[in-house]
Design a protein around this motif. Structure first.
Motif, PDB file in Angstrom:
ATOM      1  N   ALA A 100      93.007  32.464 -15.587  1.00  0.00           N
ATOM      2  CA  ALA A 100      93.934  31.400 -15.984  1.00  0.00           C
ATOM      3  C   ALA A 100      94.597  30.761 -14.770  1.00  0.00           C
ATOM      4  O   ALA A 100      94.789  29.540 -14.720  1.00  0.00           O
ATOM      5  CB  ALA A 100      95.000  31.973 -16.918  1.00  0.00           C
ATOM      6  N   ASP A 101      94.945  31.569 -13.765  1.00  0.00           N
ATOM      7  CA  ASP A 101      95.645  31.056 -12.590  1.00  0.00           C
ATOM      8  C   ASP A 101      94.747  30.256 -11.656  1.00  0.00           C
ATOM      9  O   ASP A 101      95.197  29.292 -11.028  1.00  0.00           O
ATOM     10  CB  ASP A 101      96.267  32.218 -11.795  1.00  0.00           C
ATOM     11  N   THR A 102      93.485  30.649 -11.549  1.00  0.00           N
ATOM     12  CA  THR A 102      92.583  29.989 -10.593  1.00  0.00           C
ATOM     13  C   THR A 102      91.745  28.882 -11.233  1.00  0.00           C
ATOM     14  O   THR A 102      91.531  27.833 -10.621  1.00  0.00           O
ATOM     15  CB  THR A 102      91.637  31.030  -9.949  1.00  0.00           C
ATOM     16  N   ALA A 103      91.263  29.126 -12.445  1.00  0.00           N
ATOM     17  CA  ALA A 103      90.397  28.140 -13.111  1.00  0.00           C
ATOM     18  C   ALA A 103      91.133  27.320 -14.159  1.00  0.00           C
ATOM     19  O   ALA A 103      90.575  26.374 -14.716  1.00  0.00           O
ATOM     20  CB  ALA A 103      89.211  28.850 -13.768  1.00  0.00           C
ATOM     21  N   ARG A 104      92.387  27.722 -14.438  1.00  0.00           N
ATOM     22  CA  ARG A 104      93.194  27.069 -15.481  1.00  0.00           C
ATOM     23  C   ARG A 104      92.465  27.031 -16.828  1.00  0.00           C
ATOM     24  O   ARG A 104      92.477  26.034 -17.536  1.00  0.00           O
ATOM     25  CB  ARG A 104      93.595  25.659 -15.040  1.00  0.00           C
ATOM     26  N   LYS A 105      91.806  28.129 -17.128  1.00  0.00           N
ATOM     27  CA  LYS A 105      91.101  28.302 -18.389  1.00  0.00           C
ATOM     28  C   LYS A 105      91.651  29.533 -19.111  1.00  0.00           C
ATOM     29  O   LYS A 105      91.918  30.540 -18.457  1.00  0.00           O
ATOM     30  CB  LYS A 105      89.594  28.490 -18.158  1.00  0.00           C
ATOM     31  N   PRO A 106      91.798  29.490 -20.420  1.00  0.00           N
ATOM     32  CA  PRO A 106      91.622  28.338 -21.311  1.00  0.00           C
ATOM     33  C   PRO A 106      92.706  27.278 -21.083  1.00  0.00           C
ATOM     34  O   PRO A 106      93.783  27.584 -20.574  1.00  0.00           O
ATOM     35  CB  PRO A 106      91.730  28.956 -22.704  1.00  0.00           C
ATOM     36  N   ASN A 107      92.415  26.066 -21.467  1.00  0.00           N
ATOM     37  CA  ASN A 107      93.289  24.932 -21.170  1.00  0.00           C
ATOM     38  C   ASN A 107      94.689  25.089 -21.760  1.00  0.00           C
ATOM     39  O   ASN A 107      95.670  24.679 -21.144  1.00  0.00           O
ATOM     40  CB  ASN A 107      92.654  23.627 -21.684  1.00  0.00           C
ATOM     41  N   GLY A 117     104.277  23.299 -13.154  1.00  0.00           N
ATOM     42  CA  GLY A 117     103.863  22.661 -11.913  1.00  0.00           C
ATOM     43  C   GLY A 117     103.594  23.633 -10.783  1.00  0.00           C
ATOM     44  O   GLY A 117     103.083  23.230  -9.732  1.00  0.00           O
ATOM     45  N   GLN A 118     103.909  24.906 -10.979  1.00  0.00           N
ATOM     46  CA  GLN A 118     103.671  25.917  -9.953  1.00  0.00           C
ATOM     47  C   GLN A 118     102.359  26.651 -10.245  1.00  0.00           C
ATOM     48  O   GLN A 118     102.029  26.916 -11.399  1.00  0.00           O
ATOM     49  CB  GLN A 118     104.824  26.925  -9.919  1.00  0.00           C
ATOM     50  N   ASN A 119     101.637  27.010  -9.186  1.00  0.00           N
ATOM     51  CA  ASN A 119     100.381  27.773  -9.305  1.00  0.00           C
ATOM     52  C   ASN A 119      99.370  27.091 -10.222  1.00  0.00           C
ATOM     53  O   ASN A 119      98.701  27.752 -11.020  1.00  0.00           O
ATOM     54  CB  ASN A 119     100.668  29.195  -9.825  1.00  0.00           C
ATOM     55  N   GLU A 120      99.246  25.784 -10.108  1.00  0.00           N
ATOM     56  CA  GLU A 120      98.290  25.050 -10.949  1.00  0.00           C
ATOM     57  C   GLU A 120      97.308  24.261 -10.077  1.00  0.00           C
ATOM     58  O   GLU A 120      97.449  23.043  -9.904  1.00  0.00           O
ATOM     59  CB  GLU A 120      99.043  24.106 -11.898  1.00  0.00           C
ATOM     60  N   PRO A 121      96.276  24.893  -9.515  1.00  0.00           N
ATOM     61  CA  PRO A 121      95.995  26.329  -9.583  1.00  0.00           C
ATOM     62  C   PRO A 121      96.704  27.075  -8.452  1.00  0.00           C
ATOM     63  O   PRO A 121      97.292  26.466  -7.561  1.00  0.00           O
ATOM     64  CB  PRO A 121      94.476  26.381  -9.400  1.00  0.00           C
ATOM     65  N   VAL A 122      96.597  28.394  -8.466  1.00  0.00           N
ATOM     66  CA  VAL A 122      97.200  29.219  -7.433  1.00  0.00           C
ATOM     67  C   VAL A 122      96.486  28.999  -6.100  1.00  0.00           C
ATOM     68  O   VAL A 122      95.281  28.717  -6.063  1.00  0.00           O
ATOM     69  CB  VAL A 122      97.134  30.710  -7.841  1.00  0.00           C
TER      70      VAL A 122
END
Length: 332
Positions: A100-107, A117-122
């Motif tokens: 979730a943190d690196t690929a922002r999945k699932p949306n 707005g933080q760690n999007e992505p890390v």
């Protein structure tokens, strides 16, 4: 000058009285909380007790089978229960969070982010550096420490007792473990915020003002021993606990600290708002349960925020950041 010296002498006993007063209140509330937890467990755990009893024969049979399998090599069972199983749960849960943190999945998970707005992505470089520290702390500190404690745990009570603990005894142990963890973590953590210790030791952990789950173990080695390990391992040692209780407690402790640092206020999981606010502001919310923060007044700023209103179990799928939004910033 004499007047100032006299006022300082008068102020010192007052400060000592306030400190002792806070400690007495803490002891009273924590003791009362323990009694309430015991009473609560006796009053509402009937259904769980019946389930425990119904499955008890199966659990007991499996435990006896394990004892027979590892007879004469019980230390292997100890390693599996106290190191491998908790580590597997820790990395399985954190593996999902890292996706979730690196690929922002699932949306949809970004809707539950606490610090928008933080760690999007890390940051990938920062993550790799932090992961090396986490693995070092786990492999070079946690594992040797748990192995070192093995003879002490055996002296305190046979962890391989043939009879598994009863449901109510396990609940009592869990309550005691939690209270010990709260006291030791709060005071060790607050001590690490002393300017000298913070600069040399604790500042490393606070490099992440918007934490992620894995960062729960991102710490200076001294902090890892004093604040991460000792508060968790001391309870089972003092209670002379069964290996099954130790394994469950270690696993719960790792999952809970991961949730506290994960950065997402997810449905049906404990609220991470309290500790997330600590990473954001540094000088608030030092404990786990918040009891000692309330007594010592180290949560006053937190209580004035929307994060405090959101600090509860989310029982639906609408993010609390949407139902209880932060006040909109006024435009200049």
């Amino acid at each position: 000058m004499k007047g100032e010296a006299g006022s300082m002498r008068q102020e010192k006993p007052k400060q000592e009285e306030r400190i002792w007063g806070s400690m007495k209140k803490a002891a009273f509330i924590l003791g009362s909380g323990l009694l309430l937890l015991v009473a609560f467990s006796n009053s509402v755990s009937g259904q769980l007790q019946r389930f425990w009893d119904a499955s008890g024969c199966f659990q007991q049979a499996q435990w006896e089978r394990l004892l027979s399998t590892f007879e004469g090599k019980e230390w292997i069972l100890y390693i599996i229960a106290t190191i491998l199983v908790p580590a597997l749960l820790f990395w399985s849960f954190n593996g999902l969070l890292l996706v979730a943190d690196t690929a922002r999945k699932p949306n949809f998970i970004s809707r539950y982010r606490i610090q928008v707005g933080q760690n999007e992505p890390v940051d990938a470089t920062k993550l790799r550096q932090s992961m090396r520290t986490v693995l070092f702390n786990q492999c070079m500190i946690s594992v040797p420490m748990v192995v070192f404690l093995y003879p002490i745990i055996k002296v305190r009570g046979d962890p391989y007792r043939r009879e598994l603990p009863t449901f109510h005894w396990f609940l009592l142990e869990l309550a005691i473990f939690t209270l010990i963890n709260e006291v030791l973590f709060y005071y060790s953590h607050r001590l690490l915020h002393h300017p000298t210790l913070y600069k040399k030791i604790h500042k490393k952990h606070h490099e992440w003002t918007a934490p992620i789950g894995m960062i729960s173990f991102y710490a200076h080695p001294i902090e890892h021993v004093a604040s991460n390990m000792l508060p968790v391992v001391l309870g089972p040692i003092l209670m002379g606990s069964h290996l099954s209780s130790i394994a469950v407690w270690f696993s719960l402790a790792l999952i809970c600290t991961t949730v506290s640092h994960c950065g997402y206020h997810l449905p049906f999981l404990p609220s991470p708002e309290f500790h997330d606010y600590h990473h954001l502001r540094f000088n608030q919310c030092y404990g786990v349960l918040g009891v000692l923060d309330h007594l010592h007044g180290t949560d006053t700023m937190f209580k004035q925020t929307k994060a405090y209103e959101r600090h509860r179990l989310l029982l639906g799928f609408t993010p609390l950041s949407e139902s209880i939004p932060d006040p909109s910033k006024k435009m200049d």
